[in-house]
Design an enzyme around this catalytic site. Structure first.
Site, PDB file in Angstrom:
ATOM      1  N   LYS A  18     -35.467  -6.458  -3.431  1.00  0.00           N
ATOM      2  CA  LYS A  18     -35.505  -6.162  -4.865  1.00  0.00           C
ATOM      3  C   LYS A  18     -36.943  -6.164  -5.379  1.00  0.00           C
ATOM      4  O   LYS A  18     -37.365  -5.252  -6.106  1.00  0.00           O
ATOM      5  CB  LYS A  18     -34.696  -7.209  -5.642  1.00  0.00           C
ATOM      6  CG  LYS A  18     -34.818  -7.093  -7.163  1.00  0.00           C
ATOM      7  CD  LYS A  18     -34.086  -8.202  -7.887  1.00  0.00           C
ATOM      8  CE  LYS A  18     -34.908  -9.445  -8.055  1.00  0.00           C
ATOM      9  NZ  LYS A  18     -35.719  -9.443  -9.298  1.00  0.00           N
ATOM     10  N   ASN A  19     -37.710  -7.183  -5.003  1.00  0.00           N
ATOM     11  CA  ASN A  19     -39.062  -7.330  -5.541  1.00  0.00           C
ATOM     12  C   ASN A  19     -40.030  -6.291  -4.991  1.00  0.00           C
ATOM     13  O   ASN A  19     -41.130  -6.130  -5.529  1.00  0.00           O
ATOM     14  CB  ASN A  19     -39.580  -8.737  -5.265  1.00  0.00           C
ATOM     15  CG  ASN A  19     -38.863  -9.795  -6.089  1.00  0.00           C
ATOM     16  OD1 ASN A  19     -38.263  -9.486  -7.119  1.00  0.00           O
ATOM     17  ND2 ASN A  19     -38.909 -11.033  -5.640  1.00  0.00           N
ATOM     18  N   ARG A  89     -37.666  -8.208 -16.340  1.00  0.00           N
ATOM     19  CA  ARG A  89     -39.100  -8.410 -16.391  1.00  0.00           C
ATOM     20  C   ARG A  89     -39.887  -7.239 -15.776  1.00  0.00           C
ATOM     21  O   ARG A  89     -40.922  -6.824 -16.286  1.00  0.00           O
ATOM     22  CB  ARG A  89     -39.425  -9.703 -15.626  1.00  0.00           C
ATOM     23  CG  ARG A  89     -40.894 -10.059 -15.597  1.00  0.00           C
ATOM     24  CD  ARG A  89     -41.340 -10.589 -16.924  1.00  0.00           C
ATOM     25  NE  ARG A  89     -42.785 -10.756 -16.977  1.00  0.00           N
ATOM     26  CZ  ARG A  89     -43.422 -11.135 -18.066  1.00  0.00           C
ATOM     27  NH1 ARG A  89     -42.757 -11.362 -19.164  1.00  0.00           N
ATOM     28  NH2 ARG A  89     -44.719 -11.268 -18.070  1.00  0.00           N
ATOM     29  N   CYS A 113     -35.398 -13.606 -16.618  1.00  0.00           N
ATOM     30  CA  CYS A 113     -34.905 -14.979 -16.499  1.00  0.00           C
ATOM     31  C   CYS A 113     -35.664 -15.926 -17.416  1.00  0.00           C
ATOM     32  O   CYS A 113     -36.855 -15.749 -17.673  1.00  0.00           O
ATOM     33  CB  CYS A 113     -35.061 -15.468 -15.060  1.00  0.00           C
ATOM     34  SG  CYS A 113     -33.927 -14.696 -13.891  1.00  0.00           S
ATOM     35  N   ARG A 118     -44.253 -15.978 -18.736  1.00  0.00           N
ATOM     36  CA  ARG A 118     -44.834 -15.042 -17.765  1.00  0.00           C
ATOM     37  C   ARG A 118     -45.580 -13.980 -18.555  1.00  0.00           C
ATOM     38  O   ARG A 118     -45.118 -12.865 -18.717  1.00  0.00           O
ATOM     39  CB  ARG A 118     -43.746 -14.438 -16.880  1.00  0.00           C
ATOM     40  CG  ARG A 118     -43.071 -15.478 -16.016  1.00  0.00           C
ATOM     41  CD  ARG A 118     -42.259 -14.869 -14.899  1.00  0.00           C
ATOM     42  NE  ARG A 118     -40.951 -14.450 -15.356  1.00  0.00           N
ATOM     43  CZ  ARG A 118     -40.006 -13.963 -14.547  1.00  0.00           C
ATOM     44  NH1 ARG A 118     -40.248 -13.833 -13.265  1.00  0.00           N
ATOM     45  NH2 ARG A 118     -38.838 -13.616 -15.012  1.00  0.00           N
ATOM     46  N   ASP A 303     -39.545 -18.473  -5.520  1.00  0.00           N
ATOM     47  CA  ASP A 303     -38.198 -17.912  -5.492  1.00  0.00           C
ATOM     48  C   ASP A 303     -37.288 -18.597  -4.472  1.00  0.00           C
ATOM     49  O   ASP A 303     -36.085 -18.325  -4.446  1.00  0.00           O
ATOM     50  CB  ASP A 303     -38.247 -16.408  -5.194  1.00  0.00           C
ATOM     51  CG  ASP A 303     -38.563 -15.590  -6.432  1.00  0.00           C
ATOM     52  OD1 ASP A 303     -38.649 -16.170  -7.525  1.00  0.00           O
ATOM     53  OD2 ASP A 303     -38.717 -14.364  -6.300  1.00  0.00           O
ATOM     54  N   ILE A 325     -45.494 -22.931 -10.326  1.00  0.00           N
ATOM     55  CA  ILE A 325     -45.616 -21.552 -10.813  1.00  0.00           C
ATOM     56  C   ILE A 325     -44.986 -21.391 -12.195  1.00  0.00           C
ATOM     57  O   ILE A 325     -45.628 -20.890 -13.124  1.00  0.00           O
ATOM     58  CB  ILE A 325     -44.968 -20.559  -9.823  1.00  0.00           C
ATOM     59  CG1 ILE A 325     -45.503 -20.783  -8.393  1.00  0.00           C
ATOM     60  CG2 ILE A 325     -45.212 -19.128 -10.280  1.00  0.00           C
ATOM     61  CD1 ILE A 325     -46.978 -20.527  -8.234  1.00  0.00           C
ATOM     62  N   ARG A 395     -28.345  -9.691 -10.336  1.00  0.00           N
ATOM     63  CA  ARG A 395     -29.663  -9.079 -10.476  1.00  0.00           C
ATOM     64  C   ARG A 395     -30.424  -9.088  -9.152  1.00  0.00           C
ATOM     65  O   ARG A 395     -31.347  -8.285  -8.972  1.00  0.00           O
ATOM     66  CB  ARG A 395     -30.478  -9.812 -11.545  1.00  0.00           C
ATOM     67  CG  ARG A 395     -29.943  -9.643 -12.969  1.00  0.00           C
ATOM     68  CD  ARG A 395     -30.849 -10.311 -13.998  1.00  0.00           C
ATOM     69  NE  ARG A 395     -32.233  -9.947 -13.734  1.00  0.00           N
ATOM     70  CZ  ARG A 395     -33.216 -10.834 -13.597  1.00  0.00           C
ATOM     71  NH1 ARG A 395     -32.972 -12.117 -13.686  1.00  0.00           N
ATOM     72  NH2 ARG A 395     -34.445 -10.427 -13.366  1.00  0.00           N
TER      73      ARG A 395
END
Length: 421
Positions: A18-19, A89, A113, A118, A303, A325, A395
């Site tokens: 996904k990322n 995002r 989220c 961020r 993550d 983070i 998601r």
């Protein structure tokens, strides 16, 4: 709904990342030629990005279980509307490509989220260094570069994956050369770089903390396969470790998991690996608790923090997890405590003393990775657990209940309306 206590055993195939898919989809705006992408996961965030590209005028073709083809030749809109951007995002990643190719862009402040602040200030500053003028108007980032973007030298104050990706895409069509320093080095950033180079971009320093991009007047289309999802793979490996099971995952190399594999071995897992597969076997044993401090790549990924917290809840010993983070990313620990987990939270740190098993309970997901960790907690809990607000999990995880069922888990979805079609 999960009835726990069953060791996970079996084989899975890794899905596309996904990322990696989201910025690569955004990058298709950089050319008017067709881009054919393989291994694009069927996820809610991916569907949102495709709807966003379509709303801008791109033509999308997606066959069942086949590649996704994007043609941005007919893009006439340069505004990413709030109704789409508010749920994800990564929508802000269209800012750089739109600005670089069309000289203008309007992108609503993004959502996603609730795991902490961020900010997009580093995105803005990098693009301004290339000559863009950006203002905030009515909740939108309104950007213009009527004379085009130009090469520059820019150093990020802190490592930012999204900021790196936006600047990288914009620089690929800028006039002259751009040097980006202190960039994110995540494998997903490298995957974007490789896709841009497939399109004809000239980029030096791949995989390092400094990227040099020699801007082109235009880019071509291309065919590309998205990298496997290291976070999805890591999640299933941790689930198998927590349940004292054995799992084989095909279509992925351990090289993309890095420190995740190291921590699983530290937890007592027997791990075997090949060029495109990984096997984890707990041999029926209880995992050992492992300490974790999240950090930008190649450090431990934020993550994966929640999933390891869930494993630690039933591991042998006491371990400390520190989240550096995102300030709100220990929220799942409070829900695990409802299941009996022995977790003490102080600021950005959670200290967990492992129990033999958790107790089934109703819990609520607060974000994508927290929802995955609560699934793991349910898998190791005695009795039945109910996890609400699972729209978060759709998601980032494709058919998570189906994959876990194939590994023997007693899990079912009560309301399938949130599934990606």
């Amino acid at each position: 709904m999960i009835r726990g206590g069953i060791p996970l055993c079996g084989t899975l195939t890794a899905a596309g990342s996904k990322n990696a898919a989201l910025p690569i989809l955004a990058a298709t705006l950089l050319t008017d030629a067709a881009c054919q992408l393989h291994r694009v996961p069927s996820l809610r965030d991916v569907s949102t990005m495709l709807m966003l590209l379509s709303s801008l005028g791109a033509r999308i073709q997606r066959g069942e279980q086949g590649p996704v083809t994007v043609v941005s030749e007919s893009v006439t809109q340069h505004r990413a509307p709030y109704d789409l951007v508010k749920t994800m995002r990564a929508s802000v990643l269209v800012l750089g490509p739109l600005l670089a190719r069309y000289g203008q862009a309007e992108v609503s402040f993004p959502g996603g989220c609730a795991i902490g602040s961020r900010p997009v200030d580093l995105h803005i500053r990098a693009l301004e260094a290339m000559g863009a003028h950006i203002e905030i108007q009515g909740g939108y980032l309104v950007a213009a570069a009527p004379n085009g973007l130009h090469g520059t030298e820019f150093e990020f104050d802190t490592v930012t994956v999204g900021g790196t990706e936006n600047a990288l895409m914009a620089a690929s069509l800028a006039q002259g050369s751009t040097v980006l320093k202190n960039v994110a080095r995540e494998p997903e950033v490298t995957d974007l770089v490789c896709f841009l180079m497939t399109m004809g971009a000239e980029i030096e320093g791949v995989g390092s903390d400094t990227l040099t991009i020699h801007g082109k007047s235009s880019l071509r289309g291309g065919t590309y396969a998205i990298m496997p999802d290291r976070i999805e793979v890591g999640t299933y490996l941790v689930a198998a470790a927590a349940t004292r099971g054995s799992v084989r995952i095909e279509g992925v190399s351990s090289s993309v998991l890095g420190v995740i594999i190291d921590k699983l071995r530290e937890a007592g897992a027997d791990i075997r690996e090949g060029d495109d597969w990984i096997e984890l076997d707990m041999k029926g044993g209880r995992p050992r608790a492992v300490d974790i401090v999240t950090a930008p790549y190649p450090g431990f990924p934020t993550d994966m923090q929640a999933q390891f917290t869930a494993m630690n809840a039933v591991a042998e010993g006491t371990a400390t997890v520190r989240e550096t983070i995102f300030e709100n990313r220990l929220m799942q620990a409070h829900e695990m405590k409802r299941m009996g987990a022995d977790i003490v939270i102080e600021g950005d740190t959670a200290q967990t003393t492992g129990l033999l098993a958790l107790q089934g309970a109703p819990v609520m997901a607060s974000d994508l990775r927290a929802s995955a960790s609560l699934v793991i907690a349910g898998l190791v809990a005695a009795g039945e657990s109910r996890i609400d607000r699972i729209y978060h999990i759709d998601r980032g995880y494709e058919d998570i209940e189906g994959k876990l069922q194939s590994l023997g888990a007693d899990i079912r979805r009560e309301n399938r309306s949130s599934m990606v079609q």
